[in-house]
Design a protein around this motif. Sequence first.
Motif: not given
Length: 75
Positions: A49-55, A58-63
């Motif tokens: 779940f922590v990995m999911y939140l990190t991704l 990261w995806l929001k920041l990339k967008d």
Amino acid sequence: MTLVKQLRFFFERHGFYVSTRLADRLGMKVKSVRLFFIYASFATFGAGFVMYLTLAFWLKLKDLVYTKRTSVFDL
């Protein structure tokens, strides 16, 4: 509706689309990616779940960084 279906509907509707985008990139079914995160969360006591939140972060920041501009004058 059962509690499991309600939880699944909530996370599919209000999630960060991490599973969808990851599945598209890997060429897999979305359901398989979600099941992987669920099993990984149980196997590692929440690290999945922590990995999911990190991704998701990261995806929001990339967008935010890589927004498509239609013209050079949009800067």
